[in-house]
Design an enzyme around this catalytic site. Structure first.
Site, PDB file in Angstrom:
ATOM      1  N   THR A   1       7.886   5.207 -14.013  1.00 17.47           N
ATOM      2  CA  THR A   1       7.287   4.904 -15.301  1.00 17.47           C
ATOM      3  C   THR A   1       8.352   4.266 -16.166  1.00 17.47           C
ATOM      4  OG1 THR A   1       5.858   6.826 -15.234  1.00 17.47           O
ATOM      5  CG2 THR A   1       6.228   5.880 -17.374  1.00 17.47           C
TER       6      THR A   1
ATOM      7  N   GLY B   1       2.527   6.407 -25.478  1.00 17.73           N
ATOM      8  CA  GLY B   1       2.897   6.074 -24.113  1.00 17.73           C
ATOM      9  C   GLY B   1       3.560   7.293 -23.513  1.00 17.73           C
TER      10      GLY B   1
ATOM     11  N   LYS C   1      -0.590   4.023 -18.681  1.00 17.82           N
ATOM     12  CA  LYS C   1       0.212   5.080 -19.301  1.00 17.82           C
ATOM     13  C   LYS C   1       0.390   4.894 -20.802  1.00 17.82           C
ATOM     14  CE  LYS C   1       2.665   4.669 -15.093  1.00 17.82           C
ATOM     15  NZ  LYS C   1       3.897   4.169 -14.560  1.00 17.82           N
TER      16      LYS C   1
ATOM     17  N   ALA D   1      11.611  -4.343 -14.852  1.00 12.62           N
ATOM     18  CA  ALA D   1      10.914  -4.436 -13.560  1.00 12.62           C
ATOM     19  C   ALA D   1      11.754  -5.170 -12.519  1.00 12.62           C
ATOM     20  CB  ALA D   1       9.564  -5.127 -13.731  1.00 12.62           C
TER      21      ALA D   1
ATOM     22  N   SER E   1      11.760   6.134 -15.884  1.00 14.51           N
ATOM     23  CA  SER E   1      12.715   5.741 -14.852  1.00 14.51           C
ATOM     24  C   SER E   1      13.468   4.472 -15.195  1.00 14.51           C
ATOM     25  CB  SER E   1      11.998   5.545 -13.511  1.00 14.51           C
ATOM     26  OG  SER E   1      11.325   6.712 -13.136  1.00 14.51           O
TER      27      SER E   1
ATOM     28  N   THR F   1       9.738   0.526 -11.411  1.00 15.46           N
ATOM     29  CA  THR F   1       9.040  -0.164 -12.495  1.00 15.46           C
ATOM     30  C   THR F   1       8.426  -1.440 -11.954  1.00 15.46           C
ATOM     31  OG1 THR F   1      10.682   0.664 -14.070  1.00 15.46           O
ATOM     32  CG2 THR F   1       9.325  -1.178 -14.806  1.00 15.46           C
TER      33      THR F   1
ATOM     34  N   CYS G   1      14.758  -2.107 -11.912  1.00 14.39           N
ATOM     35  CA  CYS G   1      14.397  -0.745 -11.508  1.00 14.39           C
ATOM     36  C   CYS G   1      13.311  -0.769 -10.433  1.00 14.39           C
ATOM     37  CB  CYS G   1      13.897   0.036 -12.721  1.00 14.39           C
ATOM     38  SG  CYS G   1      13.382   1.723 -12.340  1.00 14.39           S
TER      39      CYS G   1
END
Length: 183
Positions: A10, A56, A42, A166, A135, A172, A169
């Site tokens: 997340t 969120g 989320k 993104a 994360s 993500t 990670c």
């Protein structure tokens, strides 16, 4: 089970800029090294008592929904007072034996306040008008802070910061849910 690899995946970011607050979250949920879902939602808009709040969450989905329900109850009891409702939620979360076991974090905003709420009893107003959890939260936070000084809108900062997170990670992805609220 000690062999269970745990849920990961997340990244949530909140950006306040130009009289607007944007909360964006990716859609990835992973178990160990496997992506279980790439389009989870989320980021949610709540409207208890007619007052819009955007939330969120990072962490366990069931735990987060429990916290969102509790937050709605607190907001109904204190309409238009997001900070007070969050403090009351954090107090309950910290002292209630059932709630203490919940593993999640929240970013919440009513367009004026931007807050991070944790199970440790924290209700934090972030510096520099940007908050990130999950994360990939630190990646998104660093990218967002670097982008804040330019001419980008809150939404553009959030989108670009999430894209950078993104790219870095593995927990993500680029499937975004984004909610905006005016101050």
């Amino acid at each position: 089970m000690s062999d269970f690899p745990g849920w990961h995946g997340t990244t949530i970011i909140g950006v306040r800029k130009g009289g607007r607050v944007v909360v964006a979250g990716d859609g990835q949920v992973s178990v160990g090294q496997t992506v279980m879902k790439g389009t989870a939602r989320k980021v949610r808009r709540l409207s208890p008592g007619g007052h819009d709040v955007v939330c969120g969450f990072a962490g366990s989905t069931a735990d987060a929904f429990t916290l969102l329900e509790r937050l709605e109850q607190k907001l109904e009891a204190t309409p238009g007072q997001l900070q007070r409702a969050c403090v009351e939620l954090a107090k309950d979360w910290r002292t209630d034996k059932y709630l203490q076991k919940l593993e999640a974090m929240l970013i919440v905003t009513d367009g004026t306040d931007l807050l991070v709420v944790t199970g440790a009893g924290d209700v934090l107003e972030p510096e520099h008008d940007i908050a990130a959890i999950g994360s990939g939260g630190n990646y998104a936070l660093a990218a967002g802070r670097a982008l804040m000084d330019g001419d980008l809108s809150a939404e553009e900062v959030a989108r670009r910061a999430m894209a950078i997170a993104a790219d870095i990670c593995v927990y993500t992805n680029g499937s975004l849910t984004l909610e905006a609220i005016e101050a």
